[in-house]
Design a protein around this motif. Structure first.
Motif, short mmCIF file in Angstrom:
data_model
loop_
_atom_site.label_atom_id
_atom_site.label_comp_id
_atom_site.label_asym_id
_atom_site.label_seq_id
_atom_site.Cartn_x
_atom_site.Cartn_y
_atom_site.Cartn_z
N GLN A 256 0.83 -1.20 0.00
CA GLN A 256 0.00 0.00 0.00
C GLN A 256 0.87 1.25 0.00
OE1 GLN A 256 -0.33 -2.43 2.48
NE2 GLN A 256 -1.90 -3.52 1.34
N THR A 257 0.38 2.29 -0.66
CA THR A 257 1.05 3.59 -0.63
C THR A 257 0.05 4.65 -0.24
OG1 THR A 257 0.64 3.95 -2.97
CG2 THR A 257 2.75 2.96 -2.40
N VAL A 258 0.54 5.67 0.45
CA VAL A 258 -0.27 6.79 0.88
C VAL A 258 0.37 8.07 0.35
CG1 VAL A 258 -1.19 8.05 2.87
CG2 VAL A 258 -0.96 5.55 2.97
N THR A 259 -0.42 8.90 -0.31
CA THR A 259 0.10 10.11 -0.93
C THR A 259 -0.59 11.35 -0.39
OG1 THR A 259 0.56 8.89 -2.98
CG2 THR A 259 0.51 11.29 -3.12
N GLN A 260 0.22 12.28 0.08
CA GLN A 260 -0.28 13.60 0.47
C GLN A 260 0.41 14.60 -0.44
OE1 GLN A 260 0.33 12.46 4.99
NE2 GLN A 260 -0.85 14.36 4.86
N SER A 261 -0.34 15.23 -1.31
CA SER A 261 0.25 16.05 -2.36
C SER A 261 0.44 17.51 -1.96
CB SER A 261 -0.64 15.99 -3.61
OG SER A 261 -1.94 16.43 -3.28
N VAL B 286 -9.91 24.59 6.62
CA VAL B 286 -8.88 24.10 5.70
C VAL B 286 -9.11 22.61 5.48
CG1 VAL B 286 -7.22 23.59 7.55
CG2 VAL B 286 -6.40 24.02 5.23
N THR B 287 -8.84 22.17 4.25
CA THR B 287 -9.02 20.77 3.91
C THR B 287 -7.70 20.18 3.41
OG1 THR B 287 -11.35 21.09 3.33
CG2 THR B 287 -10.28 19.12 2.48
N LEU B 288 -7.31 19.08 4.01
CA LEU B 288 -6.07 18.40 3.63
C LEU B 288 -6.41 17.15 2.82
CD1 LEU B 288 -4.22 18.52 7.09
CD2 LEU B 288 -4.51 20.32 5.37
N SER B 289 -5.66 16.92 1.78
CA SER B 289 -5.93 15.81 0.87
C SER B 289 -5.05 14.60 1.15
CB SER B 289 -5.71 16.25 -0.59
OG SER B 289 -6.55 17.31 -0.92
N CYS B 290 -5.61 13.43 0.90
CA CYS B 290 -4.87 12.19 1.05
C CYS B 290 -5.46 11.18 0.08
CB CYS B 290 -4.96 11.66 2.48
SG CYS B 290 -4.26 10.00 2.72
N THR B 291 -4.60 10.53 -0.68
CA THR B 291 -5.05 9.42 -1.51
C THR B 291 -4.19 8.21 -1.18
OG1 THR B 291 -3.57 10.05 -3.32
CG2 THR B 291 -5.83 10.90 -3.40
N TYR B 292 -4.72 7.04 -1.43
CA TYR B 292 -4.00 5.83 -1.09
C TYR B 292 -4.24 4.78 -2.17
CZ TYR B 292 -8.67 4.67 0.55
OH TYR B 292 -10.03 4.47 0.61
N ASP B 293 -3.37 3.83 -2.20
CA ASP B 293 -3.47 2.77 -3.19
C ASP B 293 -3.46 1.44 -2.44
OD1 ASP B 293 -1.43 1.37 -5.81
OD2 ASP B 293 -3.60 1.46 -5.61
N THR B 294 -4.48 0.63 -2.67
CA THR B 294 -4.57 -0.67 -2.04
C THR B 294 -5.45 -1.58 -2.87
OG1 THR B 294 -5.10 -1.84 0.01
CG2 THR B 294 -6.55 -0.03 -0.61
N SER B 295 -5.21 -2.87 -2.75
CA SER B 295 -6.06 -3.86 -3.40
C SER B 295 -6.99 -4.51 -2.39
CB SER B 295 -5.21 -4.94 -4.08
OG SER B 295 -4.37 -5.57 -3.12
N GLU B 296 -6.88 -4.10 -1.15
CA GLU B 296 -7.70 -4.66 -0.08
C GLU B 296 -9.05 -3.96 -0.03
OE1 GLU B 296 -5.15 -4.09 3.28
OE2 GLU B 296 -3.89 -5.82 2.79
N SER B 297 -10.04 -4.66 0.48
CA SER B 297 -11.37 -4.08 0.59
C SER B 297 -11.70 -3.62 2.00
CB SER B 297 -12.43 -5.11 0.14
OG SER B 297 -12.36 -6.27 0.95
#
Lengths: 118, 115
Positions: free
Chosen positions: A2-7, A19-30
């Motif tokens: 898994q990877t977690v990205t804060q841009s 204020v709103t902070l963004s976060c996206t992540y990559d996973t194959s898990e449900s």
């Protein structure tokens, strides 16, 4: 893995604003858990809010709330009525729900520095 | 309850020297983690203990880093010999290994500067 990205390396907000902070992540898990941690200059990591992936309802803790979009793999943090004490580095983190020997460990993003101006 | 205790808070050494960091987790927490946080980056897991056994050390540079957790309580992380790139904050965390959100509690960290 898994990877977690804060841009957003840094976000600035005035006192009492939002204020709103963004976060996206990559996973194959449900099934998994997502967290936002706050790290002030003292370096103590403090849990701000957590979200279980199987829950559709967005978590809320006082002035902190999340927008969890599972299909988009997005997990943003909204800080309302910002206060000077909110100034810190904020980290998004992922934790698998799959039970393994190393269950429990967190995967962190790079962090977003929140600056609060009077 | 008392938090996760770490020492020392700061350490400055020269490259090729050795250093050790100590962590005392929250009483009753069976799981202990050591994270490395390089300036400007998020914490990276170095090693995870369950009681006194290692369950994940896949990202631990074993040629120079070592860690132990005696009697399933306190833990020590050692670096020998240190390199410039080891300059970082070393965070210790502990948790109760149960289902659900299993929240980690972190210590204040030990900041290492390698000159």
């Amino acid at each position: 893995a898994q990877t977690v990205t804060q841009s957003q390396p840094e976000m600035s907000v005035q006192e009492a604003e939002t204020v709103t902070l963004s976060c996206t992540y990559d996973t194959s898990e449900s099934d998994y858990y997502l967290f936002w941690y706050k790290q002030p200059p003292s370096r103590q990591m403090i849990l701000v809010i957590r979200q279980e992936a199987y829950k559709q309802q967005n978590a809320t803790e006082n002035r902190f709330s999340v927008n969890f979009q599972k299909a988009a793999k997005s997990f943003s943090l909204k800080i309302s009525d910002s206060q000077l004490g909110d100034a810190a580095m904020y980290f998004c983190a992922y934790r698998s729900a799959i039970w393994t020997d190393s269950w429990g460990k967190l995967q962190f993003g790079a962090g977003t520095q929140v600056v609060v101006t009077p | 309850e008392a938090g996760v205790a770490q020492s020392p808070r700061y350490k400055i050494i020269e490259k090729r020297q050795s250093v050790a960091f100590w962590c005392n987790p929250i009483s009753g927490h069976a799981t202990l983690y050591w994270y490395q946080q390089i300036l400007g980056q998020g914490p990276k897991l170095l090693i995870q203990f369950q009681n006194n056994g290692v369950v994940d050390d896949s990202q631990l540079p074993k040629d120079r880093f070592s860690a132990e957790r005696l009697k399933g309580v306190d833990s020590t992380l050692k670096i020998q010999p240190a390199k410039l790139e080891d300059s970082a904050v070393y965070l210790c965390a502990s948790s109760v290994r149960t289902g659900g959100a299993n929240v980690l509690t972190f210590g204040a960290g030990s900041r290492l500067t390698v000159l």
